[in-house]
Design a protein around this motif. Structure first.
Motif, PDB file in Angstrom:
ATOM      1  N   LEU A  12       0.875  -1.185   0.000  1.00  0.00           N
ATOM      2  CA  LEU A  12       0.000   0.000   0.000  1.00  0.00           C
ATOM      3  C   LEU A  12       0.902   1.222   0.000  1.00  0.00           C
ATOM      4  O   LEU A  12       1.653   1.443   0.961  1.00  0.00           O
ATOM      5  CB  LEU A  12      -0.889  -0.010   1.246  1.00  0.00           C
ATOM      6  N   VAL A  13       0.863   1.976  -1.076  1.00  0.00           N
ATOM      7  CA  VAL A  13       1.829   3.064  -1.262  1.00  0.00           C
ATOM      8  C   VAL A  13       1.111   4.412  -1.175  1.00  0.00           C
ATOM      9  O   VAL A  13       0.185   4.675  -1.960  1.00  0.00           O
ATOM     10  CB  VAL A  13       2.530   2.943  -2.636  1.00  0.00           C
ATOM     11  N   ALA A  14       1.527   5.248  -0.229  1.00  0.00           N
ATOM     12  CA  ALA A  14       0.921   6.576  -0.082  1.00  0.00           C
ATOM     13  C   ALA A  14       1.972   7.664  -0.278  1.00  0.00           C
ATOM     14  O   ALA A  14       3.014   7.638   0.390  1.00  0.00           O
ATOM     15  CB  ALA A  14       0.303   6.729   1.307  1.00  0.00           C
ATOM     16  N   PRO A  15       1.720   8.601  -1.191  1.00  0.00           N
ATOM     17  CA  PRO A  15       2.627   9.754  -1.277  1.00  0.00           C
ATOM     18  C   PRO A  15       2.402  10.663  -0.063  1.00  0.00           C
ATOM     19  O   PRO A  15       1.254  10.887   0.330  1.00  0.00           O
ATOM     20  CB  PRO A  15       2.183  10.466  -2.569  1.00  0.00           C
ATOM     21  N   VAL A  16       3.488  11.134   0.539  1.00  0.00           N
ATOM     22  CA  VAL A  16       3.381  12.025   1.706  1.00  0.00           C
ATOM     23  C   VAL A  16       4.272  13.248   1.492  1.00  0.00           C
ATOM     24  O   VAL A  16       5.310  13.135   0.831  1.00  0.00           O
ATOM     25  CB  VAL A  16       3.797  11.318   3.020  1.00  0.00           C
ATOM     26  N   PRO A  17       3.876  14.415   2.031  1.00  0.00           N
ATOM     27  CA  PRO A  17       4.752  15.591   1.891  1.00  0.00           C
ATOM     28  C   PRO A  17       6.050  15.412   2.677  1.00  0.00           C
ATOM     29  O   PRO A  17       7.106  15.882   2.280  1.00  0.00           O
ATOM     30  CB  PRO A  17       3.907  16.742   2.446  1.00  0.00           C
ATOM     31  N   HIS A  18       5.943  14.751   3.823  1.00  0.00           N
ATOM     32  CA  HIS A  18       7.137  14.369   4.600  1.00  0.00           C
ATOM     33  C   HIS A  18       6.753  13.174   5.466  1.00  0.00           C
ATOM     34  O   HIS A  18       5.568  12.912   5.665  1.00  0.00           O
ATOM     35  CB  HIS A  18       7.646  15.540   5.466  1.00  0.00           C
ATOM     36  N   HIS A  19       7.754  12.462   5.965  1.00  0.00           N
ATOM     37  CA  HIS A  19       7.466  11.287   6.788  1.00  0.00           C
ATOM     38  C   HIS A  19       7.033  11.735   8.181  1.00  0.00           C
ATOM     39  O   HIS A  19       7.642  12.637   8.756  1.00  0.00           O
ATOM     40  CB  HIS A  19       8.693  10.376   6.867  1.00  0.00           C
ATOM     41  N   PRO A  20       5.970  11.125   8.728  1.00  0.00           N
ATOM     42  CA  PRO A  20       5.509  11.558  10.049  1.00  0.00           C
ATOM     43  C   PRO A  20       6.511  11.213  11.159  1.00  0.00           C
ATOM     44  O   PRO A  20       7.184  10.185  11.084  1.00  0.00           O
ATOM     45  CB  PRO A  20       4.202  10.761  10.239  1.00  0.00           C
ATOM     46  N   VAL A  21       6.606  12.110  12.145  1.00  0.00           N
ATOM     47  CA  VAL A  21       7.401  11.803  13.338  1.00  0.00           C
ATOM     48  C   VAL A  21       6.428  11.247  14.379  1.00  0.00           C
ATOM     49  O   VAL A  21       5.208  11.376  14.211  1.00  0.00           O
ATOM     50  CB  VAL A  21       8.141  13.058  13.873  1.00  0.00           C
ATOM     51  N   PRO A  22       6.916  10.604  15.445  1.00  0.00           N
ATOM     52  CA  PRO A  22       5.983  10.024  16.426  1.00  0.00           C
ATOM     53  C   PRO A  22       4.971  11.059  16.922  1.00  0.00           C
ATOM     54  O   PRO A  22       5.334  12.194  17.223  1.00  0.00           O
ATOM     55  CB  PRO A  22       6.909   9.564  17.557  1.00  0.00           C
ATOM     56  N   GLY A  23       3.712  10.689  16.922  1.00  0.00           N
ATOM     57  CA  GLY A  23       2.641  11.561  17.389  1.00  0.00           C
ATOM     58  C   GLY A  23       2.054  12.439  16.302  1.00  0.00           C
ATOM     59  O   GLY A  23       1.027  13.080  16.499  1.00  0.00           O
ATOM     60  N   GLU A  24       2.681  12.478  15.137  1.00  0.00           N
ATOM     61  CA  GLU A  24       2.216  13.367  14.063  1.00  0.00           C
ATOM     62  C   GLU A  24       1.297  12.630  13.090  1.00  0.00           C
ATOM     63  O   GLU A  24       1.490  11.453  12.795  1.00  0.00           O
ATOM     64  CB  GLU A  24       3.435  13.888  13.275  1.00  0.00           C
ATOM     65  N   THR A  25       0.280  13.352  12.592  1.00  0.00           N
ATOM     66  CA  THR A  25      -0.550  12.833  11.503  1.00  0.00           C
ATOM     67  C   THR A  25      -0.217  13.628  10.250  1.00  0.00           C
ATOM     68  O   THR A  25      -0.185  14.853  10.288  1.00  0.00           O
ATOM     69  CB  THR A  25      -2.050  13.006  11.823  1.00  0.00           C
ATOM     70  N   VAL A  26       0.052  12.939   9.177  1.00  0.00           N
ATOM     71  CA  VAL A  26       0.386  13.594   7.913  1.00  0.00           C
ATOM     72  C   VAL A  26      -0.700  13.250   6.910  1.00  0.00           C
ATOM     73  O   VAL A  26      -1.098  12.088   6.796  1.00  0.00           O
ATOM     74  CB  VAL A  26       1.763  13.096   7.395  1.00  0.00           C
ATOM     75  N   LEU A  27      -1.199  14.247   6.193  1.00  0.00           N
ATOM     76  CA  LEU A  27      -2.182  13.986   5.133  1.00  0.00           C
ATOM     77  C   LEU A  27      -1.440  13.575   3.868  1.00  0.00           C
ATOM     78  O   LEU A  27      -0.614  14.326   3.362  1.00  0.00           O
ATOM     79  CB  LEU A  27      -2.993  15.248   4.838  1.00  0.00           C
ATOM     80  N   GLY A  28      -1.746  12.371   3.381  1.00  0.00           N
ATOM     81  CA  GLY A  28      -1.067  11.889   2.184  1.00  0.00           C
ATOM     82  C   GLY A  28      -1.972  11.987   0.964  1.00  0.00           C
ATOM     83  O   GLY A  28      -3.117  12.420   1.046  1.00  0.00           O
ATOM     84  N   GLY A  29      -1.446  11.564  -0.187  1.00  0.00           N
ATOM     85  CA  GLY A  29      -2.228  11.515  -1.415  1.00  0.00           C
ATOM     86  C   GLY A  29      -2.965  10.185  -1.519  1.00  0.00           C
ATOM     87  O   GLY A  29      -3.037   9.422  -0.552  1.00  0.00           O
ATOM     88  N   ASP A  30      -3.508   9.913  -2.688  1.00  0.00           N
ATOM     89  CA  ASP A  30      -4.270   8.676  -2.893  1.00  0.00           C
ATOM     90  C   ASP A  30      -3.367   7.448  -2.765  1.00  0.00           C
ATOM     91  O   ASP A  30      -2.249   7.433  -3.275  1.00  0.00           O
ATOM     92  CB  ASP A  30      -4.892   8.660  -4.297  1.00  0.00           C
ATOM     93  N   ILE A  31      -3.900   6.437  -2.117  1.00  0.00           N
ATOM     94  CA  ILE A  31      -3.182   5.160  -1.939  1.00  0.00           C
ATOM     95  C   ILE A  31      -3.184   4.382  -3.254  1.00  0.00           C
ATOM     96  O   ILE A  31      -4.198   4.324  -3.945  1.00  0.00           O
ATOM     97  CB  ILE A  31      -3.907   4.303  -0.874  1.00  0.00           C
ATOM     98  N   PRO A  99       8.393  13.475  -1.417  1.00  0.00           N
ATOM     99  CA  PRO A  99       8.640  14.018  -2.760  1.00  0.00           C
ATOM    100  C   PRO A  99      10.052  13.727  -3.288  1.00  0.00           C
ATOM    101  O   PRO A  99      10.265  13.724  -4.501  1.00  0.00           O
ATOM    102  CB  PRO A  99       8.426  15.533  -2.585  1.00  0.00           C
ATOM    103  N   ALA A 100      11.004  13.426  -2.399  1.00  0.00           N
ATOM    104  CA  ALA A 100      12.354  13.076  -2.867  1.00  0.00           C
ATOM    105  C   ALA A 100      12.430  11.611  -3.292  1.00  0.00           C
ATOM    106  O   ALA A 100      13.482  11.135  -3.708  1.00  0.00           O
ATOM    107  CB  ALA A 100      13.379  13.345  -1.755  1.00  0.00           C
ATOM    108  N   GLY A 101      11.291  10.896  -3.163  1.00  0.00           N
ATOM    109  CA  GLY A 101      11.288   9.489  -3.573  1.00  0.00           C
ATOM    110  C   GLY A 101      11.788   8.549  -2.483  1.00  0.00           C
ATOM    111  O   GLY A 101      11.967   7.355  -2.727  1.00  0.00           O
TER     112      GLY A 101
END
Ligand code: ADP
Length: 297
Positions: A12-31, A99-101
């Motif tokens: 299951l691959v989700a694009p993210v603006p950055h990788h979440p740190v513990p406790g953080e929620t990150v909004l990603g793109g479509d899976i 975004p850096a892959g």
């Protein structure tokens, strides 16, 4: 015939603006979801190259199980010995890509971790008949050890991913690690030069021959005291994920056809080089005609 004993995962691959740190929620793109798992990737790579492939593995009893078994079957893999595991989820890999892959990956092995020595014994006929049996480190050691014991032909062991404490089977004819996996197996820092890699690989006893994959630097073949460096084919890679799986699948096909280790490794380098020019682990794996055309060009 080639037997592959190993894992099936739904990636299951989700694009993210950055990788979440513990406790953080990150909004990603479509899976996006793809069939994966090293075992399945290597089996599909071999089947696409014209190999007759029987798979031994476990899935859960969920929708992902059907998806993975169907995907392998559609690629020509014999899925008779892929067993269902009641009340256990199918293996999944949760992959976040920035975004850096760069990936960060959580693998939840699920049913893969339930594969047993008895499951391999149930496929004893296939393992005995196989010219090459291909193993990796995404199922329990006990299953790999049983498969190696039951194998009638060559045992190709790809110690991937590098797992601390994993114990290779006592009988391995061909060990195929990358640099990181070689370091993990030998407990040494990652070797850079051909001499250092050779020295590290020679610490491994019990394996008939060692093929160290070196990414864009090709492969190093070590057989007894003989050593041969085969450079990689010059390509412009777009996604090297799964290059090692393409390499192992292709190596198994060529060895099953009776080619020498050197011939097989060159052919597998061509298949793996083509795979790096396309995205996705299974879809990037080339067909036989493509490899022949690539080599003739
Ligand atoms: P893994 O995917 O297991 O880390 P490697 O990165 O060592 O494995 O790649 C496996 C093989 O794929 C290499 O030995 C080589 O033949 C081929 N390969 C990988 N990267 C490249 C590349 N940049 N150019 C050409 N071939 C490549």
């Amino acid at each position: 015939m080639i037997a592959v004993v190993g894992s099936l995962n739904l990636d299951l691959v989700a694009p993210v603006p950055h990788h979440p740190v513990p406790g953080e929620t990150v909004l990603g793109g479509d899976i996006a979801q793809h069939p994966g798992g090293k075992g399945a990737n290597q089996a599909v790579a071999a089947a696409r190259l014209g190999g007759e492939v029987a798979f031994v593995g476990r899935v859960g009893d969920d929708d992902a199980a059907d998806l993975l078994v169907d995907a392998a079957r559609e690629q020509g893999v014999d899925t008779t010995h892929i067993l269902r595991t009641p009340r256990v989820p199918t293996g999944r890999a949760l992959i976040a890509v920035n975004p850096a892959g760069e990936n960060s990956i959580i693998v939840s092995p699920g049913a893969n971790s339930r594969l047993t020595a008895a499951d391999c014994e149930a496929a004893a006929d296939r393992l005995a008949a196989a010219k090459v049996t291909v193993l990796q480190q995404e199922v329990p050691d006990a299953a790999n050890h049983a498969a190696a014991r039951l194998a009638g032909g060559l045992v190709l062991y790809n110690p991937a991913p590098a797992v601390e404490g994993a114990v290779p089977p006592p009988r391995v004819d061909l060990l195929v690690p990358n640099r990181t996996e070689l370091a993990a197996l030998t407990g040494t820092p990652e070797a850079e030069t051909v001499d250092d890699i050779t020295a590290a690989a020679r610490k491994l006893t019990g394996a008939g021959a060692v093929v160290v994959t070196l990414g864009g630097d090709g492969v190093l073949l070590l057989e007894g005291t003989a050593r041969l460096h085969i450079p990689a084919f010059a390509v412009t890679p777009t996604d090297t994920t799964g290059a090692g799986d393409s390499f192992c699948g292709a190596l198994a096909v060529a060895l099953a056809e009776g080619r020498t280790l050197e011939q097989a490794a060159r052919w597998a380098c061509a298949a793996a080089a083509i795979s790096t020019t396309r995205t996705g682990a299974q879809p990037s794996s080339p067909g036989r005609d493509e490899v022949e055309a690539f080599l003739a060009a």
